[in-house]
Design an enzyme around this catalytic site. Sequence first.
Site, PDB file in Angstrom:
ATOM      1  N   CYS A   1      45.048  49.223  40.676  1.00 25.12           N
ATOM      2  CA  CYS A   1      44.808  48.880  41.893  1.00 25.12           C
ATOM      3  C   CYS A   1      44.083  47.617  41.924  1.00 25.12           C
ATOM      4  O   CYS A   1      43.933  46.893  42.910  1.00 25.12           O
ATOM      5  CB  CYS A   1      43.874  50.058  42.653  1.00 25.12           C
ATOM      6  SG  CYS A   1      42.415  50.621  42.167  1.00 25.12           S
ATOM      7  N   SER A   2      43.439  47.324  40.681  1.00 28.93           N
ATOM      8  CA  SER A   2      42.485  45.975  40.505  1.00 28.93           C
ATOM      9  C   SER A   2      43.395  44.799  40.265  1.00 28.93           C
ATOM     10  O   SER A   2      43.043  43.529  40.237  1.00 28.93           O
ATOM     11  CB  SER A   2      41.496  46.071  39.541  1.00 28.93           C
ATOM     12  OG  SER A   2      40.355  46.684  40.286  1.00 28.93           O
TER      13      SER A   2
END
Length: 221
Positions: A1-2
């Site tokens: 998700c980063s």
Amino acid sequence: CSSENSAILLAPIYDAMLGVLQREGGALLTAAEKAQLQAVMFPNGKLGPATTAQSVAKICALAGLTRPALVGARFLMVEETGTGRQSPFSGEKLCPVLTIYRARDFDHAFAIAQSIYDYQGNGHSVGIHTCDDTHIMRLGTEMTVCRVIVNQAHCIANGGSFDNGLPFSLSMGCGTWGGNSFSGNLNYRHFLITTRIVRTIPSREPTLDDVFSGYRRRHNA
């Protein structure tokens, strides 16, 4: 998700930046190829598990994409203009697919980014590549994110680095924007229980002027 989920490119450098991304191994899908990929990645309009954490070759096989430039790419790129449920590529993808937006200027780029976060991602993080501190500060003061990653590879820097001071972590708090109880990078301090022994101290009570003087000056109150 980063990892970089979407890239918003200003119009003056749009074509040049696409060229750079392609030289780094990216492959841009046509509109028809994008539709094929969307059907596999977002069955019934929601992100499905089939492509999560899969390689480009596996994703292409699932989507029936056979063009050699796509199958042999390091990552896939799709151009997008909208955000929200009708534009599922504006949401999280969890695989090597990057959504590309063209922005007229920084105000337009800001609006696109905020719209993306309003759909999926409020409170998480944003990355910016710029020499203009006013743009950086505007993201920090107005965008609903808890981290502004400046001139760094977002996917690496966001989880903490010796050269940016963020605690090393695989869990990033998103504050109340994201329904979380904290807004920083999860680290050992969040697992410490602190007992405070509280004694009286000399009072430091602010006056009304201390509290409201700035407001009164701004509004002539």
